[in-house]
Design a protein around this motif. Structure first.
Motif, PDB file in Angstrom:
ATOM      1  N   ALA A 190       0.922  -1.238   0.038  1.00 54.96           N
ATOM      2  CA  ALA A 190       0.049   0.015   0.089  1.00 54.96           C
ATOM      3  C   ALA A 190       0.877   1.246   0.103  1.00 54.96           C
ATOM      4  O   ALA A 190       0.517   2.189  -0.646  1.00 54.96           O
ATOM      5  N   PHE A 191       1.978   1.208   0.668  1.00 60.84           N
ATOM      6  CA  PHE A 191       2.917   2.283   0.939  1.00 60.84           C
ATOM      7  C   PHE A 191       3.482   2.670  -0.684  1.00 60.84           C
ATOM      8  O   PHE A 191       3.432   3.792  -0.968  1.00 60.84           O
ATOM      9  N   ARG A 192       3.962   1.716  -1.128  1.00 66.08           N
ATOM     10  CA  ARG A 192       4.126   1.702  -2.543  1.00 66.08           C
ATOM     11  C   ARG A 192       3.204   2.371  -3.582  1.00 66.08           C
ATOM     12  O   ARG A 192       3.627   3.375  -4.443  1.00 66.08           O
ATOM     13  N   GLY A 195       2.551   6.245  -2.726  1.00 68.10           N
ATOM     14  CA  GLY A 195       3.899   6.883  -3.269  1.00 68.10           C
ATOM     15  C   GLY A 195       4.251   7.869  -2.207  1.00 68.10           C
ATOM     16  O   GLY A 195       4.916   8.953  -2.707  1.00 68.10           O
ATOM     17  N   ALA A 196       4.126   7.745  -0.868  1.00 66.21           N
ATOM     18  CA  ALA A 196       4.638   8.414   0.096  1.00 66.21           C
ATOM     19  C   ALA A 196       6.087   7.990   0.313  1.00 66.21           C
ATOM     20  O   ALA A 196       6.501   7.251  -0.160  1.00 66.21           O
ATOM     21  N   ASP A 197       6.749   9.046   1.198  1.00 70.60           N
ATOM     22  CA  ASP A 197       8.115   8.897   1.443  1.00 70.60           C
ATOM     23  C   ASP A 197       8.374   7.953   2.688  1.00 70.60           C
ATOM     24  O   ASP A 197       9.347   7.369   2.742  1.00 70.60           O
ATOM     25  N   GLY A 198       7.331   7.971   3.555  1.00 71.60           N
ATOM     26  CA  GLY A 198       7.627   6.800   4.632  1.00 71.60           C
ATOM     27  C   GLY A 198       6.062   6.534   5.295  1.00 71.60           C
ATOM     28  O   GLY A 198       4.952   7.264   4.880  1.00 71.60           O
ATOM     29  N   PHE A 199       6.053   5.471   6.003  1.00 71.63           N
ATOM     30  CA  PHE A 199       4.691   5.200   6.615  1.00 71.63           C
ATOM     31  C   PHE A 199       5.032   4.361   7.966  1.00 71.63           C
ATOM     32  O   PHE A 199       6.202   3.990   8.267  1.00 71.63           O
ATOM     33  N   ALA A 200       4.021   4.507   8.853  1.00 73.78           N
ATOM     34  CA  ALA A 200       4.141   3.891  10.107  1.00 73.78           C
ATOM     35  C   ALA A 200       2.657   3.185  10.593  1.00 73.78           C
ATOM     36  O   ALA A 200       1.628   4.154  10.395  1.00 73.78           O
ATOM     37  N   THR A 201       2.903   2.166  11.349  1.00 70.29           N
ATOM     38  CA  THR A 201       1.582   1.678  11.741  1.00 70.29           C
ATOM     39  C   THR A 201       1.564   1.890  13.520  1.00 70.29           C
ATOM     40  O   THR A 201       0.692   1.523  14.010  1.00 70.29           O
ATOM     41  N   GLN A 220      12.217   6.748   4.877  1.00 73.94           N
ATOM     42  CA  GLN A 220      12.005   5.280   4.579  1.00 73.94           C
ATOM     43  C   GLN A 220      10.625   4.822   5.265  1.00 73.94           C
ATOM     44  O   GLN A 220      10.204   5.350   6.266  1.00 73.94           O
ATOM     45  N   GLY A 221       9.950   3.791   4.696  1.00 74.20           N
ATOM     46  CA  GLY A 221       8.839   3.133   5.218  1.00 74.20           C
ATOM     47  C   GLY A 221       9.238   2.496   6.756  1.00 74.20           C
ATOM     48  O   GLY A 221      10.229   1.498   6.463  1.00 74.20           O
ATOM     49  N   VAL A 222       8.550   2.258   7.676  1.00 79.45           N
ATOM     50  CA  VAL A 222       8.814   1.674   8.802  1.00 79.45           C
ATOM     51  C   VAL A 222       7.388   1.230   9.254  1.00 79.45           C
ATOM     52  O   VAL A 222       6.365   1.992   9.141  1.00 79.45           O
TER      53      VAL A 222
END
Length: 226
Positions: A190-192, A195-201, A220-222
């Motif tokens: 979903a993150f890719r 098209g965001a730069d990072g994600f967090a749950t 970066q995505g975390v």
């Protein structure tokens, strides 16, 4: 000082049970005894995650989420906490525009993330919930933030988050702001797609990522643990 394991479980349990009086009492006690305020934030966040799971299982209701958020806020506003963060971040870390995307009116996760960001020295412009892509673009233009944070509880918000990113590209603003997305349901796929730069749950992990961006400018995505 009491055993940290005992402290953690006691405080987390109080938050989970929405025990406002004992949550604040225990938070004050451990701060006086010297616990790191950042560690206390992590404990509060763990309690909030448990509340969220109870809500997902329909054991808790919206009113319970609101109560948990109030407890979290009151702990952040304790004198020892505010003194620590004011001393640690005597100048603003950066500026963030945040909001829950259109089609979603949930704000608890967003609010907890906002509290975390403010505790980490960020200047936060909160647009609220059910925010249109046009309003996000307008406020990126207006405030020129370092970071744009998109929140969404519903799985359907993945498409709307992508549309916000596309709208920023069309407005020639995408390369001027870092974008972090947050929700329990987010995955690498979903993150890719968004098209965001990072994600967090996890709110705590997301706040740390934002600080890292301000320190080194490398997103970066975390995913949060738990």
């Amino acid at each position: 000082m009491k055993d940290l394991g005992e402290i953690k479980e006691s405080l987390v349990r109080c938050v989970e049970q929405l025990d406002e009086e004992n949550s604040l009492k225990l938070a004050k006690e451990v701060l006086i005894e010297g616990i790191d305020p950042l560690y206390l934030l992590d404990l509060m966040n763990e309690g909030m995650k448990r509340v969220g799971k109870l809500y997902d299982c329909r054991d808790y209701y919206i009113a319970d989420l609101i109560m948990a958020g109030l407890i979290f806020r009151q702990v952040l506003e304790l004198e020892e906490m505010t003194d620590f963060f004011h001393a640690k971040y005597n100048k603003k870390t950066g500026k963030i525009v945040i909001g829950t995307v259109k089609g979603d009116i949930h704000d608890i996760g967003k609010d907890i993330f906002r509290y975390m960001l403010e505790a980490n020295g960020f200047d936060v412009i909160d647009l609220g919930v059910d925010v249109s892509r046009e309003l996000f673009v307008k406020n990126v233009k207006k405030h020129n933030p370092d970071i744009l944070a998109l929140s969404g509880v519903l799985t359907s918000t993945v498409d709307e988050m992508r549309e916000v990113v596309i709208s920023l590209m069309e407005a020639h603003l995408r390369d001027k702001v870092k974008i972090i997305i947050g929700a329990n349901h987010l995955t690498q796929e979903a993150f890719r797609f968004i098209g965001a730069d990072g994600f967090a749950t996890d709110a705590s992990v997301g706040a740390k990522l934002c600080r890292e961006w301000m320190n080194v400018g490398n997103g970066q995505g975390v995913e949060g643990n738990g």
